[in-house]
Write a protein that holds these residues in place. Structure first.
Motif, PDB file in Angstrom:
ATOM      1  N   UNK A   1      26.979  41.124  31.254  1.00  0.00           N
ATOM      2  CA  UNK A   1      28.132  40.780  32.067  1.00  0.00           C
ATOM      3  C   UNK A   1      27.775  41.016  33.530  1.00  0.00           C
ATOM      4  N   UNK A   2      28.059  40.038  34.356  1.00  0.00           N
ATOM      5  CA  UNK A   2      27.907  40.193  35.801  1.00  0.00           C
ATOM      6  C   UNK A   2      29.200  40.812  36.318  1.00  0.00           C
ATOM      7  N   UNK A   3      29.117  41.958  36.951  1.00  0.00           N
ATOM      8  CA  UNK A   3      30.287  42.640  37.495  1.00  0.00           C
ATOM      9  C   UNK A   3      30.090  42.769  38.998  1.00  0.00           C
ATOM     10  N   UNK A   4      31.072  42.265  39.759  1.00  0.00           N
ATOM     11  CA  UNK A   4      30.948  42.221  41.213  1.00  0.00           C
ATOM     12  C   UNK A   4      32.207  42.777  41.865  1.00  0.00           C
ATOM     13  N   UNK A   5      32.063  43.620  42.881  1.00  0.00           N
ATOM     14  CA  UNK A   5      33.245  44.123  43.587  1.00  0.00           C
ATOM     15  C   UNK A   5      33.967  42.965  44.273  1.00  0.00           C
ATOM     16  N   UNK A   6      35.291  43.025  44.256  1.00  0.00           N
ATOM     17  CA  UNK A   6      36.074  41.926  44.813  1.00  0.00           C
ATOM     18  C   UNK A   6      37.408  42.429  45.354  1.00  0.00           C
ATOM     19  N   UNK A   7      38.004  41.597  46.149  1.00  0.00           N
ATOM     20  CA  UNK A   7      39.394  41.774  46.576  1.00  0.00           C
ATOM     21  C   UNK A   7      40.112  40.544  46.043  1.00  0.00           C
ATOM     22  N   UNK A  28      49.497  42.524  43.114  1.00  0.00           N
ATOM     23  CA  UNK A  28      48.762  43.568  43.833  1.00  0.00           C
ATOM     24  C   UNK A  28      47.952  44.406  42.855  1.00  0.00           C
ATOM     25  N   UNK A  29      46.661  44.575  43.130  1.00  0.00           N
ATOM     26  CA  UNK A  29      45.779  45.406  42.317  1.00  0.00           C
ATOM     27  C   UNK A  29      45.291  46.560  43.170  1.00  0.00           C
ATOM     28  N   UNK A  30      45.489  47.781  42.673  1.00  0.00           N
ATOM     29  CA  UNK A  30      45.083  48.970  43.426  1.00  0.00           C
ATOM     30  C   UNK A  30      43.808  49.555  42.843  1.00  0.00           C
ATOM     31  N   UNK A  31      43.143  50.375  43.634  1.00  0.00           N
ATOM     32  CA  UNK A  31      41.944  51.059  43.167  1.00  0.00           C
ATOM     33  C   UNK A  31      40.711  50.198  43.311  1.00  0.00           C
ATOM     34  N   UNK A  32      39.744  50.430  42.442  1.00  0.00           N
ATOM     35  CA  UNK A  32      38.495  49.680  42.445  1.00  0.00           C
ATOM     36  C   UNK A  32      38.702  48.372  41.693  1.00  0.00           C
ATOM     37  N   UNK A  33      38.553  47.258  42.395  1.00  0.00           N
ATOM     38  CA  UNK A  33      38.772  45.940  41.799  1.00  0.00           C
ATOM     39  C   UNK A  33      37.432  45.216  41.706  1.00  0.00           C
ATOM     40  N   UNK A  34      37.182  44.603  40.551  1.00  0.00           N
ATOM     41  CA  UNK A  34      35.944  43.867  40.314  1.00  0.00           C
ATOM     42  C   UNK A  34      36.269  42.614  39.509  1.00  0.00           C
ATOM     43  N   UNK A  35      35.358  41.651  39.589  1.00  0.00           N
ATOM     44  CA  UNK A  35      35.431  40.517  38.676  1.00  0.00           C
ATOM     45  C   UNK A  35      34.216  40.591  37.760  1.00  0.00           C
ATOM     46  N   UNK A  36      34.377  40.052  36.579  1.00  0.00           N
ATOM     47  CA  UNK A  36      33.283  40.023  35.621  1.00  0.00           C
ATOM     48  C   UNK A  36      33.161  38.642  35.016  1.00  0.00           C
ATOM     49  N   UNK A  37      31.936  38.165  34.908  1.00  0.00           N
ATOM     50  CA  UNK A  37      31.692  36.855  34.301  1.00  0.00           C
ATOM     51  C   UNK A  37      30.370  36.920  33.546  1.00  0.00           C
ATOM     52  N   UNK A  99      36.381  34.007  34.175  1.00  0.00           N
ATOM     53  CA  UNK A  99      36.210  35.118  35.111  1.00  0.00           C
ATOM     54  C   UNK A  99      37.289  36.154  34.804  1.00  0.00           C
ATOM     55  N   UNK A 100      36.858  37.360  34.445  1.00  0.00           N
ATOM     56  CA  UNK A 100      37.805  38.442  34.184  1.00  0.00           C
ATOM     57  C   UNK A 100      38.012  39.275  35.435  1.00  0.00           C
ATOM     58  N   UNK A 101      39.197  39.847  35.542  1.00  0.00           N
ATOM     59  CA  UNK A 101      39.520  40.716  36.672  1.00  0.00           C
ATOM     60  C   UNK A 101      39.726  42.127  36.130  1.00  0.00           C
ATOM     61  N   UNK A 102      39.123  43.105  36.819  1.00  0.00           N
ATOM     62  CA  UNK A 102      39.169  44.499  36.384  1.00  0.00           C
ATOM     63  C   UNK A 102      39.686  45.369  37.516  1.00  0.00           C
ATOM     64  N   UNK A 103      40.532  46.337  37.168  1.00  0.00           N
ATOM     65  CA  UNK A 103      41.014  47.324  38.136  1.00  0.00           C
ATOM     66  C   UNK A 103      40.731  48.703  37.560  1.00  0.00           C
TER      67      UNK A 103
END
Length: 113
Positions: A1-7, A28-37, A99-103
């Motif tokens: 999985x490619x995980x990249x920091x994002x806003x 609104x997403x708080x904390x550490x936000x990343x996308x994964x693909x 593309x998944x979004x992670x917080x």
């Protein structure tokens, strides 16, 4: 999985290297936000997408794994056996539907939370 920091703002993820469209909008997403693909949902292109630096190509039989850097971060791309691969393909496009979004390390299942 490619995980990249994002806003993430609505249906767009902002990375250091540019923007990535998402399949749906997010609140609104708080904390550490990343996308994964996953690498199989990343496509190389010569004309569209985000710029990458290709580090190496590994031929593993039925597909090739392209090891690249996207904005200084590692990114893997799976290229199928019959798919074109040329030196001018120095951009990547993510499939928004995959593309998944992670917080804070957790996948955001309810996008409008």
């Amino acid at each position: 999985m490619n995980v990249l920091p994002a806003r993430v703002e609505g249906a767009v993820a902002h990375l250091d290297a540019g923007t990535v469209p998402l399949a749906q909008g997010y609140g609104h997403l708080a904390g550490t936000v990343e996308i994964g693909v996953r690498p199989e949902f990343v496509r190389l292109s010569a004309a569209e997408g985000l710029p990458v630096v290709i580090r190496r190509v590994e031929d593993v039989g039925r597909h090739r794994i392209v090891r690249a850097d996207l904005g200084g971060r590692p990114l893997n791309v799976v290229v199928g056996e019959g798919e074109a691969l040329s030196p001018d393909m120095t951009r990547v496009v993510f499939d928004p539907a995959h593309v998944g979004v992670f917080a804070n390390g957790w996948r955001v299942e309810d996008p409008l939370r």
